[in-house]
Structures are given as structure tokens and as C-alpha cells.
Design an enzyme around this catalytic site. Structure first.
Site, PDB file in Angstrom:
ATOM      1  N   ASN A   1       5.716   2.344   1.564  1.00  0.00           N
ATOM      2  CA  ASN A   1       5.611   1.869   0.265  1.00  0.00           C
ATOM      3  C   ASN A   1       7.665   2.401   0.254  1.00  0.00           C
ATOM      4  OD1 ASN A   1       5.381   2.649  -2.635  1.00  0.00           O
ATOM      5  ND2 ASN A   1       3.702   4.284  -2.075  1.00  0.00           N
ATOM      6  N   TRP A   2       7.738   2.312  -1.219  1.00  0.00           N
ATOM      7  CA  TRP A   2       9.229   2.184  -0.754  1.00  0.00           C
ATOM      8  C   TRP A   2       9.238   3.678  -2.138  1.00  0.00           C
ATOM      9  CZ3 TRP A   2      13.266  -2.209  -0.421  1.00  0.00           C
ATOM     10  CH2 TRP A   2      12.949  -2.581   0.887  1.00  0.00           C
ATOM     11  N   LYS A   3       8.300   3.360  -2.619  1.00  0.00           N
ATOM     12  CA  LYS A   3       8.464   4.363  -4.080  1.00  0.00           C
ATOM     13  C   LYS A   3       9.446   3.236  -5.072  1.00  0.00           C
ATOM     14  CE  LYS A   3       6.050   7.588  -2.003  1.00  0.00           C
ATOM     15  NZ  LYS A   3       5.443   9.095  -1.975  1.00  0.00           N
TER      16      LYS A   3
ATOM     17  N   HIS B   1      -2.185   4.895  -6.866  1.00  0.00           N
ATOM     18  CA  HIS B   1      -1.193   6.044  -6.340  1.00  0.00           C
ATOM     19  C   HIS B   1      -1.688   6.380  -6.917  1.00  0.00           C
ATOM     20  CE1 HIS B   1       1.262   7.976  -3.795  1.00  0.00           C
ATOM     21  NE2 HIS B   1       1.382   6.869  -3.733  1.00  0.00           N
TER      22      HIS B   1
ATOM     23  N   GLU C   1       0.295   8.904  -7.671  1.00  0.00           N
ATOM     24  CA  GLU C   1       1.618   9.303  -8.640  1.00  0.00           C
ATOM     25  C   GLU C   1       1.128   8.827  -9.667  1.00  0.00           C
ATOM     26  OE1 GLU C   1       4.563   8.463  -5.718  1.00  0.00           O
ATOM     27  OE2 GLU C   1       4.275  10.273  -4.714  1.00  0.00           O
TER      28      GLU C   1
ATOM     29  N   GLU D   1      -5.051   9.027   0.786  1.00  0.00           N
ATOM     30  CA  GLU D   1      -4.027   9.800   1.230  1.00  0.00           C
ATOM     31  C   GLU D   1      -3.870  10.942  -0.372  1.00  0.00           C
ATOM     32  OE1 GLU D   1      -0.605   7.407   0.683  1.00  0.00           O
ATOM     33  OE2 GLU D   1      -0.746   7.275  -1.403  1.00  0.00           O
TER      34      GLU D   1
ATOM     35  N   GLY E   1       4.531  13.780   1.176  1.00  0.00           N
ATOM     36  CA  GLY E   1       6.019  14.075   0.334  1.00  0.00           C
ATOM     37  C   GLY E   1       6.193  15.521   0.806  1.00  0.00           C
TER      38      GLY E   1
ATOM     39  N   SER F   1       2.536  11.800   4.762  1.00  0.00           N
ATOM     40  CA  SER F   1       3.254  12.428   5.712  1.00  0.00           C
ATOM     41  C   SER F   1       3.066  12.084   7.424  1.00  0.00           C
ATOM     42  CB  SER F   1       3.355  13.615   6.315  1.00  0.00           C
ATOM     43  OG  SER F   1       4.131  14.505   4.283  1.00  0.00           O
TER      44      SER F   1
END
Ligand code: 13P
Length: 250
Positions: free
Chosen positions: A9-11, A95, A97, A167, A173, A212
Site C-alpha cells: 500500500n503505497w499510500k 483503511h 486512514e 490492521e 506506521g 509495521s
């Protein structure tokens, strides 16, 4: 025996030149591996680049979000059919985020899940608790509510064409990964909950761990019986690290 899957997941990271080096590094490192599945979920503007570099390889590509609507006056939004136009296999939905920063509810996540499947995409549906929820002992309740957003609306059968990603928000992160045992316990809970509706779907379901994941912890996480691979953030931006994680899934 479920196949393992590793998804980057490159975000909101990437630039054309950097992506080219990264994608080439991934192809060089995993192009010959056949015992697991791999994918990268890139920002929308780079879907064409991912498609042109990865088509014909064993690395699939996808997006990180989509609109629940087929089309319309939704400035800035991207329709499921647009992702299908670029041959996306996956799309990440729900997600933390998106849930946290963009206030996406379980209802919205469920609508996106259905829209993705309707367009022929495989949703990677994310669930996970915050640190305070874990500390108050409500992890399972939180995950159950998130999961039920799709399970109770669409039934277990819908999950036969989906991937779940557990997650824990506190592990994303932060460099603080869930221990293999902590992750396994929640993965097993997710599978049990789905098995109550359909044991066959539950047995076949791919449940990824995210938060992570690094080359140093991937092997022991992926060795757990209900962990079927990983959803990788930071380490997916470094070819050597992502390749090492992919190899850990072999
Ligand atoms: P990190 O691997 O950077 O913790 O991110 C995990 C994640 O959010 C993947 O979707």
C-alpha cells in the site's frame, strides 16, 4: 491450503521516476516466484504506469480507494469502472486512514465494498482497533462491528471474492507491530466469526496482517496458521524490503 498474498500500500507516496525504479526492483526480485501472490496498490495517477510495467507479470496492481457511485457529479472522486479500465485486480477499502482522516463510516465502507465487487474488483477490506480500544479490551467487539458491515449486509458468500486485512491502528506506521500471537488471535476470531455463517468461505478466505510488517518480522507473522500474508505500508516503498517480505511468504 491457502495461498499467501503480499500487497504493498503505497499510500500517498510516489513519483514517476521513483516508481519506475521501485516497480523494476520488485519485478527483478519476485518475478520468478510462483508460490504466492503479490500486488501493489498505487495512487490513482500511477495506475497506467503500474499497468504498463506489471502486465504479464506475477505482480498485480490496484487502488487504495474508490467511489461507491458508478458515475455522476462527484468532483474529485474515482469510479469503480475507472479502476477496472486500468485492469486493477484489487482495491483497498476501509483503511484506518480513510476511516479516521476522511471520516468514512462502516456504511460507506460497505457501499464501497459492494461497488468494487460489482465492477469485478477484489476488495481488500480493512478492520482493526485503536490503542485505546485494545487497552479497554474491546478489540473483538470493534473488529466484529467492522466485519459485520459487510457480513450482515451481503452475507459470507460475498467474502469468497474478497480479502480481509487486519490492521491494528496502533501498529500502522509506528514501528510497533502486533506480536504474531496477538495478530493470530484476531485473525482466528475473524475466521471463526465468518465460519458461523459459512465454514467453507471462512476456510478459503485470505486474511492479511498489516501494521509495521518488515523483513525482520514477516517470517514469524506469516508462519501463524490464520495469517495469509501482509498489507505493507512503509516497507513497500523500498524494493529490497518489499521483495524480502514477498520472499517470506514463499
Ligand atoms: P505500515 O506498514 O507503514 O505500518 O503501514 C501499514 C498499512 O497501513 C498498510 O495498509
Amino acid at each position: 491450503m491457502r495461498r499467501k498474498l503480499v500487497v504493498g500500500n503505497w499510500k500517498m507516496y510516489g513519483r514517476l521516476a521513483r516508481n519506475q525504479t521501485l516497480l523494476q526492483g520488485i519485478l527483478d526480485g519476485v518475478g520468478q516466484l510462483r508460490n504466492a501472490d503479490y500486488a501493489v496498490c498505487v495512487p490513482y495517477p500511477y495506475l497506467a504506469q503500474a499497468q504498463s510495467m506489471l502486465q504479464g507479470s506475477n505482480v498485480a496492481w490496484g487502488a487504495q480507494n474508490l467511489s461507491p457511485h458508478e458515475e455522476g457529479a462527484f468532483t474529485g472522486a474515482v469510479a469503480p469502472g475507472m479502476l477496472a479500465d486500468f485492469a486493477c485486480r484489487y482495491v483497498i477499502i476501509g483503511h484506518s486512514e480513510r476511516r479516521g482522516l476522511f471520516h468514512e463510516s462502516n456504511e460507506i465502507a460497505a457501499a464501497k465494498f459492494a461497488a468494487a465487487q460489482k465492477a469485478g474488483l477484489t476488495p481488500i477490506f480493512c478492520v482493526g482497533e485503536t490503542l485505546s480500544e485494545r487497552e479497554s479490551g474491546v478489540t473483538e467487539q470493534v473488529v466484529a462491528i467492522q466485519l459485520d458491515a459487510v457480513l450482515s449486509r451481503f452475507g459470507a458468500a460475498a467474502l469468497s471474492r474478497a480479502v480481509i486485512a487486519y490492521e491494528p491502528v496502533w501498529a500502522i506506521g509506528t514501528g510497533k507491530t502486533a506480536s504474531p500471537e496477538q495478530a493470530q488471535a484476531v485473525h482466528a476470531f475473524i475466521r471463526r466469526r465468518i465460519a458461523q455463517q459459512d465454514s467453507q468461505v471462512a476456510q478459503g478466505l485470505c486474511i492479511l496482517y498489516g501494521g509495521s510488517v518488515k523483513p525482520a518480522n514477516a517470517v514469524e507473522l506469516f508462519a501463524m496458521p490464520d495469517i495469509d500474508g501482509g498489507l505493507i505500508g512503509g516497507a513497500s516503498l523500498v524494493a529490497d524490503e518489499f521483495v524480502a517480505i514477498c520472499r517470506a511468504a514463499q
